[in-house]
Design a protein around this motif. Sequence first.
Motif, short mmCIF file in Angstrom:
data_model
loop_
_atom_site.label_atom_id
_atom_site.label_comp_id
_atom_site.label_asym_id
_atom_site.label_seq_id
_atom_site.Cartn_x
_atom_site.Cartn_y
_atom_site.Cartn_z
N SER A 54 -33.64 -13.14 -51.04
CA SER A 54 -32.30 -13.97 -51.16
C SER A 54 -31.10 -12.91 -51.11
O SER A 54 -30.01 -13.16 -51.22
CB SER A 54 -32.24 -14.71 -52.31
OG SER A 54 -32.71 -14.14 -53.55
N ASN A 55 -31.63 -11.63 -51.78
CA ASN A 55 -30.75 -10.59 -51.84
C ASN A 55 -30.12 -9.80 -50.59
O ASN A 55 -29.36 -8.81 -50.45
CB ASN A 55 -31.33 -9.32 -52.79
CG ASN A 55 -31.49 -9.80 -54.26
OD1 ASN A 55 -30.50 -10.60 -54.65
ND2 ASN A 55 -32.60 -9.57 -54.74
N ASN A 56 -31.09 -10.35 -49.38
CA ASN A 56 -30.62 -9.68 -48.01
C ASN A 56 -29.55 -10.51 -47.41
O ASN A 56 -29.27 -11.73 -47.90
CB ASN A 56 -31.84 -9.61 -47.28
CG ASN A 56 -32.86 -8.58 -47.65
OD1 ASN A 56 -32.57 -7.73 -48.13
ND2 ASN A 56 -34.09 -8.95 -47.34
N PRO A 57 -28.79 -10.09 -46.56
CA PRO A 57 -27.94 -10.60 -45.80
C PRO A 57 -28.63 -11.96 -45.15
O PRO A 57 -29.47 -12.04 -44.74
CB PRO A 57 -27.31 -9.71 -44.50
CG PRO A 57 -27.72 -8.46 -45.06
CD PRO A 57 -28.89 -8.47 -45.91
N GLN A 58 -27.69 -13.04 -45.29
CA GLN A 58 -28.40 -14.38 -44.73
C GLN A 58 -27.88 -14.65 -43.37
O GLN A 58 -26.54 -14.46 -42.82
CB GLN A 58 -27.69 -15.70 -45.57
CG GLN A 58 -28.35 -16.97 -45.00
CD GLN A 58 -28.22 -18.13 -45.86
OE1 GLN A 58 -28.11 -17.87 -47.16
NE2 GLN A 58 -27.83 -19.31 -45.32
N VAL A 59 -28.78 -14.83 -42.57
CA VAL A 59 -28.52 -15.45 -41.20
C VAL A 59 -29.15 -16.81 -41.04
O VAL A 59 -30.42 -17.07 -41.36
CB VAL A 59 -29.25 -14.43 -40.01
CG1 VAL A 59 -29.12 -14.87 -38.75
CG2 VAL A 59 -28.74 -12.97 -40.13
N THR A 60 -28.22 -17.75 -40.46
CA THR A 60 -28.81 -19.06 -40.16
C THR A 60 -28.84 -19.56 -38.83
O THR A 60 -27.78 -19.31 -38.27
CB THR A 60 -27.91 -20.04 -41.13
OG1 THR A 60 -27.63 -19.99 -42.48
CG2 THR A 60 -28.21 -21.58 -41.00
N LEU A 61 -29.81 -20.10 -38.61
CA LEU A 61 -30.07 -20.61 -37.00
C LEU A 61 -30.08 -22.13 -37.16
O LEU A 61 -30.85 -22.79 -37.75
CB LEU A 61 -31.60 -20.07 -36.71
CG LEU A 61 -31.64 -18.69 -36.78
CD1 LEU A 61 -33.23 -18.14 -36.23
CD2 LEU A 61 -30.85 -17.76 -36.17
N LEU A 89 -33.31 -15.67 -44.03
CA LEU A 89 -33.23 -16.39 -43.03
C LEU A 89 -33.36 -17.86 -43.60
O LEU A 89 -33.92 -18.29 -44.24
CB LEU A 89 -34.57 -16.24 -42.25
CG LEU A 89 -34.77 -17.34 -41.02
CD1 LEU A 89 -33.52 -16.83 -39.90
CD2 LEU A 89 -36.19 -16.98 -40.19
N ARG A 90 -32.60 -18.75 -42.92
CA ARG A 90 -32.40 -20.15 -42.99
C ARG A 90 -32.44 -20.91 -41.46
O ARG A 90 -31.54 -20.45 -40.77
CB ARG A 90 -31.19 -20.73 -43.73
CG ARG A 90 -31.31 -22.18 -44.25
CD ARG A 90 -30.07 -22.67 -44.78
NE ARG A 90 -30.42 -24.02 -45.14
CZ ARG A 90 -29.47 -24.79 -45.90
NH1 ARG A 90 -28.25 -24.28 -46.17
NH2 ARG A 90 -29.70 -25.99 -46.45
N VAL A 91 -33.43 -21.86 -41.41
CA VAL A 91 -33.41 -22.54 -40.16
C VAL A 91 -33.39 -23.88 -40.25
O VAL A 91 -33.79 -24.72 -41.13
CB VAL A 91 -34.79 -22.16 -39.39
CG1 VAL A 91 -34.75 -22.96 -38.17
CG2 VAL A 91 -34.89 -20.75 -39.05
N LEU A 92 -31.92 -24.46 -39.67
CA LEU A 92 -31.83 -26.01 -39.73
C LEU A 92 -31.96 -26.39 -38.45
O LEU A 92 -31.47 -26.30 -37.45
CB LEU A 92 -30.26 -26.26 -40.35
CG LEU A 92 -29.99 -25.64 -41.82
CD1 LEU A 92 -28.43 -25.62 -41.86
CD2 LEU A 92 -30.71 -26.33 -42.58
N ILE A 104 -26.08 -18.81 -35.72
CA ILE A 104 -26.55 -18.91 -34.43
C ILE A 104 -26.90 -20.42 -33.99
O ILE A 104 -28.12 -20.64 -34.74
CB ILE A 104 -27.31 -17.72 -33.97
CG1 ILE A 104 -26.92 -16.48 -34.38
CG2 ILE A 104 -27.70 -17.87 -32.44
CD1 ILE A 104 -27.86 -15.27 -34.34
N ASP A 105 -26.41 -21.03 -33.30
CA ASP A 105 -27.23 -22.22 -32.94
C ASP A 105 -27.62 -22.39 -31.23
O ASP A 105 -26.84 -21.44 -30.67
CB ASP A 105 -26.33 -23.65 -33.00
CG ASP A 105 -25.30 -23.75 -32.11
OD1 ASP A 105 -25.54 -24.01 -30.88
OD2 ASP A 105 -24.15 -23.31 -32.32
N TYR A 106 -28.76 -22.89 -30.94
CA TYR A 106 -29.29 -23.15 -29.67
C TYR A 106 -29.27 -24.48 -29.49
O TYR A 106 -29.81 -25.20 -30.27
CB TYR A 106 -30.49 -22.54 -29.74
CG TYR A 106 -30.66 -20.84 -29.55
CD1 TYR A 106 -30.87 -20.37 -28.39
CD2 TYR A 106 -30.63 -20.26 -30.71
CE1 TYR A 106 -31.21 -18.83 -28.27
CE2 TYR A 106 -30.93 -18.79 -30.55
CZ TYR A 106 -30.76 -18.17 -29.40
OH TYR A 106 -31.09 -16.88 -29.54
#
Length: 453
Positions: free
Chosen positions: A212-219, A268-271, A327-329
């Motif tokens: 959680s201390n790292n930069p967050q990227v959400t997909l 990383l978070r993936v929704l 980022i969304d796909y």
Amino acid sequence: MNKLLTAENSGTPLIIIEKTTYQGWLENQDKPSQTWLENTQFSGQGLALIPNNQGELSKALFVVADAHDFFACGDLIKKLPQGQYLLQADDEHIEAISFGWLVGAYTYDRYITNKNDKPLARLAINNADMVESAIKFAQATALTRDLINTPAADMMPVDIAKAAMALAEQFNGNVKQIIGDELLVHNYPTIHAVGRASVHKPRLVDLTWGNSNNPQVTLVGKGVCFDSGGLDMKPAAGMRNMKKDMGGAAHVLGLAQLIMAHNLPINLRVLIPAVENAVSSNALRPGDVVTTRKGLTVEIHNTDAEGRLVLCDALCEAENDEPALIIDYATLTGAMRVALGTELPGFFSNNDQVATDITTAGLRNSDPVWRMPLHKPYDNLFDSTIADMTNCPSQPFGGAITAALYLQRFVEKTDWVHFDVMAFNIRQLSGRPLGGEAFGIRAVFDYLQARFK
């Protein structure tokens, strides 16, 4: 895949060169090899099997137009006789050859009763790091393809959740789900509205991994497991391949696997909003007004413009964490396919540098993507007389742009990239069989790897 590509230094020589270097290579070969290639009328392109004096295979030659192309060797594994081959190629080409070799082995045979169990050729490369990397990329591509190729009967919201949980278990991540009417309790009304007509309960799948201390990227991935069009029902031809409408979900899971397998230093978070757009007595109707998670009210102009509805709630949630990047796909619009065809995915971004860097990454690894414009003057095409906006304009022009503009209303302050992908090969190409395909995940991964070192 581990058996098809190995870090060894033995096997029948497999020489892979570019067509422009063939004559120079030929002049340096022994006389029997030159004579064989001449007598077999080898054209200087494609595969040649060269025997020794006893008639046994001495070496294999494969000549390609561009050995930097990651799919140039995509059919080679199925053309060579069984056995182990030792790669001889320029160092700058080994990464592309390794990837093409493995993805060329892909086949989707889950429902085939009499499977072809003939062993494939094996490739030895005297580079353990390159072998490990190629396997990771090929596995992520195969995961994406498998999920898309699976018929909707076996790939409903619960099955997408299971795929996410399998990844989380493999890489020590975590998955939470909000299912059915709980979506209303937790304020995901548009996901619920699209999916409520199906016997397969809609859900939001939420995978997290990393420090959680790292930069967050959400997909964020569109997970419409089957799209009938709803009450604005698609014609039969338009519905035939709608098992692929969860292709966005498949892409973010494939990309997530790459990120986790390489242990990138990101949070990383993936929704994945996973639904079936079905028809029933409680189906969403044209003319209905729904309130989104953001609070904007949306008049439903067409129930077949449902992907943006499930995505908007997920994008709104994604921005709550203030990540470094969203980022969304999504398999969002036929208009993108009209504009760019089925094999070049279009994307939109609110950050010029991010867009440029992703495009550059895709050109390097044969995963090309093309930026499209977020043309703001089209925003007023969403005007509604009874709500804050409609879910799509009444006119058909610029459909990919307007869909992206709809999504942008739910990402106000975060760097954002939106991919509108086909997720499906409609013709067979080298290393790319008919059916599900991963577009843009290697380009994005290379960008993320360079940015978050």
